[in-house]
Scaffold this motif. Sequence first.
Motif, PDB file in Angstrom:
ATOM      1  N   ARG A 120     -78.094 -45.359 -22.923  1.00 41.28           N
ATOM      2  CA  ARG A 120     -76.682 -45.636 -23.210  1.00 41.28           C
ATOM      3  C   ARG A 120     -76.290 -45.131 -24.599  1.00 41.28           C
ATOM      4  O   ARG A 120     -75.180 -44.626 -24.787  1.00 41.28           O
ATOM      5  CB  ARG A 120     -76.416 -47.130 -23.079  1.00 41.28           C
ATOM      6  CG  ARG A 120     -76.485 -47.598 -21.627  1.00 41.28           C
ATOM      7  CD  ARG A 120     -76.551 -49.071 -21.491  1.00 41.28           C
ATOM      8  NE  ARG A 120     -75.230 -49.681 -21.638  1.00 41.28           N
ATOM      9  CZ  ARG A 120     -74.983 -50.940 -21.338  1.00 41.28           C
ATOM     10  NH1 ARG A 120     -75.941 -51.730 -20.871  1.00 41.28           N
ATOM     11  NH2 ARG A 120     -73.770 -51.433 -21.503  1.00 41.28           N
ATOM     12  N   ALA A 121     -77.195 -45.251 -25.569  1.00 46.14           N
ATOM     13  CA  ALA A 121     -76.913 -44.745 -26.918  1.00 46.14           C
ATOM     14  C   ALA A 121     -76.791 -43.218 -26.899  1.00 46.14           C
ATOM     15  O   ALA A 121     -75.919 -42.651 -27.562  1.00 46.14           O
ATOM     16  CB  ALA A 121     -78.004 -45.186 -27.893  1.00 46.14           C
ATOM     17  N   TYR A 122     -77.643 -42.562 -26.128  1.00 44.87           N
ATOM     18  CA  TYR A 122     -77.572 -41.102 -26.013  1.00 44.87           C
ATOM     19  C   TYR A 122     -76.240 -40.696 -25.388  1.00 44.87           C
ATOM     20  O   TYR A 122     -75.568 -39.765 -25.854  1.00 44.87           O
ATOM     21  CB  TYR A 122     -78.750 -40.590 -25.186  1.00 44.87           C
ATOM     22  CG  TYR A 122     -78.915 -39.095 -25.243  1.00 44.87           C
ATOM     23  CD1 TYR A 122     -79.626 -38.494 -26.269  1.00 44.87           C
ATOM     24  CD2 TYR A 122     -78.340 -38.278 -24.272  1.00 44.87           C
ATOM     25  CE1 TYR A 122     -79.771 -37.118 -26.326  1.00 44.87           C
ATOM     26  CE2 TYR A 122     -78.488 -36.903 -24.324  1.00 44.87           C
ATOM     27  CZ  TYR A 122     -79.198 -36.326 -25.355  1.00 44.87           C
ATOM     28  OH  TYR A 122     -79.337 -34.965 -25.420  1.00 44.87           O
ATOM     29  N   ALA A 123     -75.841 -41.412 -24.348  1.00 45.88           N
ATOM     30  CA  ALA A 123     -74.560 -41.126 -23.686  1.00 45.88           C
ATOM     31  C   ALA A 123     -73.393 -41.363 -24.639  1.00 45.88           C
ATOM     32  O   ALA A 123     -72.431 -40.597 -24.666  1.00 45.88           O
ATOM     33  CB  ALA A 123     -74.403 -41.982 -22.429  1.00 45.88           C
ATOM     34  N   ALA A 124     -73.484 -42.419 -25.450  1.00 44.45           N
ATOM     35  CA  ALA A 124     -72.422 -42.689 -26.427  1.00 44.45           C
ATOM     36  C   ALA A 124     -72.355 -41.571 -27.463  1.00 44.45           C
ATOM     37  O   ALA A 124     -71.273 -41.144 -27.865  1.00 44.45           O
ATOM     38  CB  ALA A 124     -72.659 -44.036 -27.111  1.00 44.45           C
ATOM     39  N   GLY A 125     -73.508 -41.077 -27.880  1.00 45.46           N
ATOM     40  CA  GLY A 125     -73.546 -39.964 -28.837  1.00 45.46           C
ATOM     41  C   GLY A 125     -72.907 -38.707 -28.277  1.00 45.46           C
ATOM     42  O   GLY A 125     -72.318 -37.920 -29.008  1.00 45.46           O
ATOM     43  N   GLU A 126     -73.006 -38.519 -26.971  1.00 46.24           N
ATOM     44  CA  GLU A 126     -72.374 -37.375 -26.317  1.00 46.24           C
ATOM     45  C   GLU A 126     -70.915 -37.659 -25.957  1.00 46.24           C
ATOM     46  O   GLU A 126     -70.259 -36.819 -25.345  1.00 46.24           O
ATOM     47  CB  GLU A 126     -73.142 -37.013 -25.045  1.00 46.24           C
ATOM     48  CG  GLU A 126     -74.490 -36.424 -25.319  1.00 46.24           C
ATOM     49  CD  GLU A 126     -75.153 -35.912 -24.054  1.00 46.24           C
ATOM     50  OE1 GLU A 126     -75.770 -34.834 -24.126  1.00 46.24           O
ATOM     51  OE2 GLU A 126     -75.053 -36.574 -22.996  1.00 46.24           O
ATOM     52  N   GLN A 127     -70.449 -38.860 -26.298  1.00 42.42           N
ATOM     53  CA  GLN A 127     -69.059 -39.260 -26.047  1.00 42.42           C
ATOM     54  C   GLN A 127     -68.731 -39.352 -24.561  1.00 42.42           C
ATOM     55  O   GLN A 127     -67.586 -39.191 -24.153  1.00 42.42           O
ATOM     56  CB  GLN A 127     -68.080 -38.311 -26.753  1.00 42.42           C
ATOM     57  CG  GLN A 127     -68.256 -38.283 -28.260  1.00 42.42           C
ATOM     58  CD  GLN A 127     -67.869 -39.609 -28.885  1.00 42.42           C
ATOM     59  OE1 GLN A 127     -66.705 -39.933 -28.946  1.00 42.42           O
ATOM     60  NE2 GLN A 127     -68.832 -40.370 -29.344  1.00 42.42           N
ATOM     61  N   ARG A 128     -69.719 -39.617 -23.718  1.00 41.07           N
ATOM     62  CA  ARG A 128     -69.475 -39.697 -22.271  1.00 41.07           C
ATOM     63  C   ARG A 128     -68.574 -40.845 -21.884  1.00 41.07           C
ATOM     64  O   ARG A 128     -67.919 -40.781 -20.837  1.00 41.07           O
ATOM     65  CB  ARG A 128     -70.804 -39.808 -21.523  1.00 41.07           C
ATOM     66  CG  ARG A 128     -71.522 -38.497 -21.462  1.00 41.07           C
ATOM     67  CD  ARG A 128     -72.636 -38.538 -20.455  1.00 41.07           C
ATOM     68  NE  ARG A 128     -73.878 -38.263 -21.142  1.00 41.07           N
ATOM     69  CZ  ARG A 128     -75.067 -38.637 -20.725  1.00 41.07           C
ATOM     70  NH1 ARG A 128     -75.184 -39.325 -19.621  1.00 41.07           N
ATOM     71  NH2 ARG A 128     -76.135 -38.334 -21.397  1.00 41.07           N
TER      72      ARG A 128
END
Length: 111
Positions: free
Chosen positions: A98-106
């Motif tokens: 989820r943190a990775y997805a947030a970093g990608e602004q998904r």
Amino acid sequence: MTHLPMWTCPHCGRTFANRNQTHRCAALGDLDAHFAGCDPAVRATRRHALDGHLVLAERIDSPRFTRIHTFSPHNVLHAFRLTGPEQVDDEFAGWLRRAYAAGEQRHRGPG
């Protein structure tokens, strides 16, 4: 899905979701140099735990987080301390995704 454009640091070339994102451009370097001048107890404590944080697009209340700081509705820092590899379980791995997805602004959806 179209993502919002990422900001690129003009000094180190890393990309971030937010303009002028706080980060360290320089390489981390040597561990001994990192702890030079510190009380030996500081390094000894770090041998038994790993402190870190995840930035998520929402707040997750869990006793596994040592601190939660909300910067904006979709920018919530969750601090943690790991004391053993068994703590990197399915729940923690989900938070990492989820943190990775947030970093990608998904979480912002199509642009």
